[in-house]
Design a protein around this motif. Structure first.
Motif, PDB file in Angstrom:
ATOM      1  N   GLU A 216       0.846  -1.186   0.000  1.00  0.00           N
ATOM      2  CA  GLU A 216       0.000   0.000   0.000  1.00  0.00           C
ATOM      3  C   GLU A 216       0.882   1.237   0.000  1.00  0.00           C
ATOM      4  O   GLU A 216       1.916   1.270   0.674  1.00  0.00           O
ATOM      5  CB  GLU A 216      -0.875  -0.040   1.258  1.00  0.00           C
ATOM      6  N   SER A 217       0.497   2.233  -0.753  1.00  0.00           N
ATOM      7  CA  SER A 217       1.238   3.495  -0.740  1.00  0.00           C
ATOM      8  C   SER A 217       0.263   4.651  -0.800  1.00  0.00           C
ATOM      9  O   SER A 217      -0.889   4.509  -1.208  1.00  0.00           O
ATOM     10  CB  SER A 217       2.205   3.571  -1.928  1.00  0.00           C
ATOM     11  N   GLY A 218       0.724   5.803  -0.374  1.00  0.00           N
ATOM     12  CA  GLY A 218      -0.109   6.991  -0.378  1.00  0.00           C
ATOM     13  C   GLY A 218       0.639   8.144   0.245  1.00  0.00           C
ATOM     14  O   GLY A 218       1.875   8.207   0.180  1.00  0.00           O
ATOM     15  N   GLU A 219      -0.089   9.035   0.871  1.00  0.00           N
ATOM     16  CA  GLU A 219       0.505  10.230   1.471  1.00  0.00           C
ATOM     17  C   GLU A 219       0.094  10.343   2.937  1.00  0.00           C
ATOM     18  O   GLU A 219      -1.041  10.035   3.300  1.00  0.00           O
ATOM     19  CB  GLU A 219       0.060  11.477   0.708  1.00  0.00           C
ATOM     20  N   TYR A 220       1.043  10.798   3.736  1.00  0.00           N
ATOM     21  CA  TYR A 220       0.817  10.993   5.169  1.00  0.00           C
ATOM     22  C   TYR A 220       0.836  12.489   5.453  1.00  0.00           C
ATOM     23  O   TYR A 220       1.753  13.208   5.051  1.00  0.00           O
ATOM     24  CB  TYR A 220       1.909  10.277   5.962  1.00  0.00           C
ATOM     25  N   VAL A 221      -0.184  12.944   6.183  1.00  0.00           N
ATOM     26  CA  VAL A 221      -0.305  14.352   6.540  1.00  0.00           C
ATOM     27  C   VAL A 221      -0.582  14.442   8.031  1.00  0.00           C
ATOM     28  O   VAL A 221      -1.429  13.707   8.558  1.00  0.00           O
ATOM     29  CB  VAL A 221      -1.451  15.032   5.754  1.00  0.00           C
ATOM     30  N   SER A 222       0.126  15.327   8.724  1.00  0.00           N
ATOM     31  CA  SER A 222      -0.151  15.504  10.149  1.00  0.00           C
ATOM     32  C   SER A 222       0.042  16.962  10.539  1.00  0.00           C
ATOM     33  O   SER A 222       0.785  17.700   9.886  1.00  0.00           O
ATOM     34  CB  SER A 222       0.753  14.606  10.995  1.00  0.00           C
ATOM     35  N   SER A 223      -0.638  17.347  11.618  1.00  0.00           N
ATOM     36  CA  SER A 223      -0.505  18.715  12.103  1.00  0.00           C
ATOM     37  C   SER A 223       0.890  18.975  12.649  1.00  0.00           C
ATOM     38  O   SER A 223       1.366  20.108  12.657  1.00  0.00           O
ATOM     39  CB  SER A 223      -1.550  18.971  13.200  1.00  0.00           C
ATOM     40  N   GLU A 224       1.576  17.909  13.085  1.00  0.00           N
ATOM     41  CA  GLU A 224       2.919  18.055  13.640  1.00  0.00           C
ATOM     42  C   GLU A 224       4.000  18.026  12.575  1.00  0.00           C
ATOM     43  O   GLU A 224       4.934  18.824  12.590  1.00  0.00           O
ATOM     44  CB  GLU A 224       3.184  16.937  14.654  1.00  0.00           C
ATOM     45  N   SER A 225       3.868  17.087  11.615  1.00  0.00           N
ATOM     46  CA  SER A 225       4.916  16.885  10.607  1.00  0.00           C
ATOM     47  C   SER A 225       4.630  17.573   9.284  1.00  0.00           C
ATOM     48  O   SER A 225       5.483  17.589   8.399  1.00  0.00           O
ATOM     49  CB  SER A 225       5.117  15.382  10.349  1.00  0.00           C
ATOM     50  N   GLY A 226       3.431  18.106   9.129  1.00  0.00           N
ATOM     51  CA  GLY A 226       3.098  18.728   7.852  1.00  0.00           C
ATOM     52  C   GLY A 226       2.825  17.684   6.797  1.00  0.00           C
ATOM     53  O   GLY A 226       2.212  16.659   7.037  1.00  0.00           O
ATOM     54  N   GLY A 227       3.316  17.936   5.600  1.00  0.00           N
ATOM     55  CA  GLY A 227       3.103  16.995   4.514  1.00  0.00           C
ATOM     56  C   GLY A 227       2.350  17.650   3.364  1.00  0.00           C
ATOM     57  O   GLY A 227       2.108  18.858   3.370  1.00  0.00           O
ATOM     58  N   PRO A 228       1.994  16.840   2.376  1.00  0.00           N
ATOM     59  CA  PRO A 228       2.047  15.374   2.386  1.00  0.00           C
ATOM     60  C   PRO A 228       3.472  14.816   2.263  1.00  0.00           C
ATOM     61  O   PRO A 228       4.297  15.366   1.564  1.00  0.00           O
ATOM     62  CB  PRO A 228       1.199  14.980   1.188  1.00  0.00           C
ATOM     63  N   HIS A 229       3.694  13.698   2.982  1.00  0.00           N
ATOM     64  CA  HIS A 229       4.929  12.930   2.901  1.00  0.00           C
ATOM     65  C   HIS A 229       4.585  11.513   2.434  1.00  0.00           C
ATOM     66  O   HIS A 229       3.448  11.069   2.587  1.00  0.00           O
ATOM     67  CB  HIS A 229       5.607  12.861   4.274  1.00  0.00           C
ATOM     68  N   PRO A 230       5.543  10.791   1.883  1.00  0.00           N
ATOM     69  CA  PRO A 230       5.266   9.433   1.423  1.00  0.00           C
ATOM     70  C   PRO A 230       4.851   8.512   2.568  1.00  0.00           C
ATOM     71  O   PRO A 230       5.371   8.614   3.695  1.00  0.00           O
ATOM     72  CB  PRO A 230       6.605   8.974   0.830  1.00  0.00           C
ATOM     73  N   TYR A 231       3.937   7.614   2.264  1.00  0.00           N
ATOM     74  CA  TYR A 231       3.500   6.584   3.204  1.00  0.00           C
ATOM     75  C   TYR A 231       3.576   5.238   2.496  1.00  0.00           C
ATOM     76  O   TYR A 231       3.098   5.103   1.361  1.00  0.00           O
ATOM     77  CB  TYR A 231       2.064   6.845   3.658  1.00  0.00           C
ATOM     78  N   ILE A 232       4.192   4.239   3.147  1.00  0.00           N
ATOM     79  CA  ILE A 232       4.344   2.912   2.564  1.00  0.00           C
ATOM     80  C   ILE A 232       3.982   1.874   3.625  1.00  0.00           C
ATOM     81  O   ILE A 232       4.382   1.998   4.784  1.00  0.00           O
ATOM     82  CB  ILE A 232       5.783   2.650   2.074  1.00  0.00           C
ATOM     83  N   TRP A 233       3.234   0.866   3.204  1.00  0.00           N
ATOM     84  CA  TRP A 233       2.846  -0.212   4.115  1.00  0.00           C
ATOM     85  C   TRP A 233       2.940  -1.529   3.368  1.00  0.00           C
ATOM     86  O   TRP A 233       2.530  -1.639   2.212  1.00  0.00           O
ATOM     87  CB  TRP A 233       1.421   0.016   4.597  1.00  0.00           C
ATOM     88  N   SER A 234       3.517  -2.532   4.018  1.00  0.00           N
ATOM     89  CA  SER A 234       3.679  -3.839   3.383  1.00  0.00           C
ATOM     90  C   SER A 234       3.307  -4.932   4.369  1.00  0.00           C
ATOM     91  O   SER A 234       3.648  -4.857   5.557  1.00  0.00           O
ATOM     92  CB  SER A 234       5.131  -4.038   2.935  1.00  0.00           C
ATOM     93  N   GLN A 235       2.605  -5.952   3.863  1.00  0.00           N
ATOM     94  CA  GLN A 235       2.220  -7.093   4.700  1.00  0.00           C
ATOM     95  C   GLN A 235       2.535  -8.391   3.981  1.00  0.00           C
ATOM     96  O   GLN A 235       2.358  -8.512   2.770  1.00  0.00           O
ATOM     97  CB  GLN A 235       0.721  -7.044   5.007  1.00  0.00           C
ATOM     98  N   GLY A 236       3.039  -9.358   4.733  1.00  0.00           N
ATOM     99  CA  GLY A 236       3.291 -10.684   4.207  1.00  0.00           C
ATOM    100  C   GLY A 236       2.661 -11.732   5.100  1.00  0.00           C
ATOM    101  O   GLY A 236       2.315 -11.460   6.254  1.00  0.00           O
ATOM    102  N   GLN A 237       2.514 -12.947   4.579  1.00  0.00           N
ATOM    103  CA  GLN A 237       1.853 -14.023   5.316  1.00  0.00           C
ATOM    104  C   GLN A 237       2.674 -15.303   5.246  1.00  0.00           C
ATOM    105  O   GLN A 237       3.207 -15.669   4.195  1.00  0.00           O
ATOM    106  CB  GLN A 237       0.465 -14.291   4.725  1.00  0.00           C
ATOM    107  N   PHE A 238       2.789 -15.985   6.378  1.00  0.00           N
ATOM    108  CA  PHE A 238       3.300 -17.344   6.399  1.00  0.00           C
ATOM    109  C   PHE A 238       2.397 -18.166   7.302  1.00  0.00           C
ATOM    110  O   PHE A 238       2.385 -17.969   8.524  1.00  0.00           O
ATOM    111  CB  PHE A 238       4.745 -17.426   6.888  1.00  0.00           C
ATOM    112  N   GLY A 239       1.620 -19.051   6.721  1.00  0.00           N
ATOM    113  CA  GLY A 239       0.681 -19.855   7.487  1.00  0.00           C
ATOM    114  C   GLY A 239      -0.285 -18.968   8.240  1.00  0.00           C
ATOM    115  O   GLY A 239      -0.919 -18.084   7.662  1.00  0.00           O
ATOM    116  N   PRO A 240      -0.417 -19.155   9.568  1.00  0.00           N
ATOM    117  CA  PRO A 240      -1.374 -18.375  10.346  1.00  0.00           C
ATOM    118  C   PRO A 240      -0.860 -16.985  10.748  1.00  0.00           C
ATOM    119  O   PRO A 240      -1.580 -16.244  11.402  1.00  0.00           O
ATOM    120  CB  PRO A 240      -1.571 -19.234  11.595  1.00  0.00           C
ATOM    121  N   VAL A 241       0.360 -16.656  10.347  1.00  0.00           N
ATOM    122  CA  VAL A 241       0.998 -15.419  10.797  1.00  0.00           C
ATOM    123  C   VAL A 241       1.036 -14.378   9.682  1.00  0.00           C
ATOM    124  O   VAL A 241       1.361 -14.689   8.532  1.00  0.00           O
ATOM    125  CB  VAL A 241       2.438 -15.695  11.284  1.00  0.00           C
ATOM    126  N   THR A 242       0.707 -13.145  10.026  1.00  0.00           N
ATOM    127  CA  THR A 242       0.951 -12.020   9.118  1.00  0.00           C
ATOM    128  C   THR A 242       1.966 -11.090   9.773  1.00  0.00           C
ATOM    129  O   THR A 242       1.965 -10.903  10.990  1.00  0.00           O
ATOM    130  CB  THR A 242      -0.324 -11.223   8.790  1.00  0.00           C
TER     131      THR A 242
END
Length: 282
Positions: A216-242
């Motif tokens: 997942e990708s997008g933009e991160y915005v906050s009152s403290e850090s300003g922005g938009p800044h890049p946002y990246i999220w990644s998830q993987g799975q092995f059996g019952p675990v993510t």
């Protein structure tokens, strides 16, 4: 025969590069979030701000997807919440995995009895653990702000489900959430904007590192850090675990540097899960 850590990170990099190509590097390719001439990375090296992600190395020749991921040993799957918490503790990472610049945040760990839920109003809240989740934990890290760059926030999450089917539904739900809420509010003063995600089953789009991947990708915005800044999220799975890593960018960091943090964290936790639950190589 399992594969080494460097191969896991290489394989993750291929998938991440594929997502960035598909999204047109929307998490920072338009120059937003750029700043200083040098950008700290997870390995202590620096990359020119605003530079494009480097091309990922190809997977070793003659290595099939099936050979690269160990087969799940179902007898090792936890059956109780106590067993799941013990397993989780052996999989989740500390800040040393992410590089010398990374330190613990405060609070450092999430409440183990709570679970994040995205409401119909696209606002994140916490709730009691659902029945299919035996244990979950998120650890919070950051790269402190200093001259030339802002504060980068990193979340590393491990979730243990009762079985593989339920962990697979977690990935499916993640895709549904992005489609339903491309703009999301994390908490007061913090938002994610223009989110775009893609699932990659094992063997799809260069996914040779996990049974099921979601990026997942997008933009991160906050009152403290300003922005938009890049946002990246990644998830993987092995059996019952993510396993998952999210990175909220800041001024002075390239997408390449953020991607390195994600790859280091996700790749190491996946290998930990594989070593804990995989069948011994014969």
């Amino acid at each position: 025969m399992t594969y080494g850590r460097s191969s896991a990170l290489r394989a993750y990099g291929c998938v991440a590069a594929g997502l960035l190509v598909l999204t047109g590097c929307s998490a920072g390719g338009d120059g937003k979030g750029g700043g200083a001439d040098r950008t700290p990375s997870a390995t202590g090296t620096s990359a020119p701000a605003g530079s494009a992600p480097a091309a990922s190395e190809p997977a070793p020749s003659g290595t099939s997807t099936a050979q690269r991921i160990l087969e799940l040993d179902e007898s090792k799957q936890p059956k109780t919440r106590a067993e799941a918490r013990a397993l989780l503790a052996r999989i989740v990472i500390g800040q040393e995995v992410l590089g010398p610049e990374v330190v613990r945040s405060s609070p450092f760990e999430s409440d183990p009895a709570r679970w994040p839920v995205l409401g119909e109003d696209c606002v994140w809240r916490t709730s009691r653990l659902p029945e299919d989740v035996l244990a979950t934990s998120t650890r919070y890290f950051h790269v402190p702000a200093k001259e030339g760059h802002g504060r980068v926030q990193i979340n590393a999450t491990v979730t243990v489900h009762r079985n593989r089917q339920e962990s697979g539904w977690e990935t499916a739900n993640a895709m549904e959430e992005v489609l339903r809420c491309p703009d999301q509010r994390l908490k007061a003063g913090e938002e994610l904007k223009n989110l775009w995600g893609a699932p990659f089953s094992q063997g799809e789009q260069m996914n040779r590192w996990t049974e099921d991947a979601f990026l997942e990708s997008g933009e991160y915005v906050s009152s403290e850090s300003g922005g938009p800044h890049p946002y990246i999220w990644s998830q993987g799975q092995f059996g019952p675990v993510t396993v998952a890593v999210a990175v909220k960018g800041a001024e002075g960091f390239t997408v390449e540097a953020l991607n390195t943090l994600v790859a280091e964290g996700t790749g190491r936790m996946f290998l930990n899960a594989e070593q804990e639950l995989g069948k011994a190589a014969g």
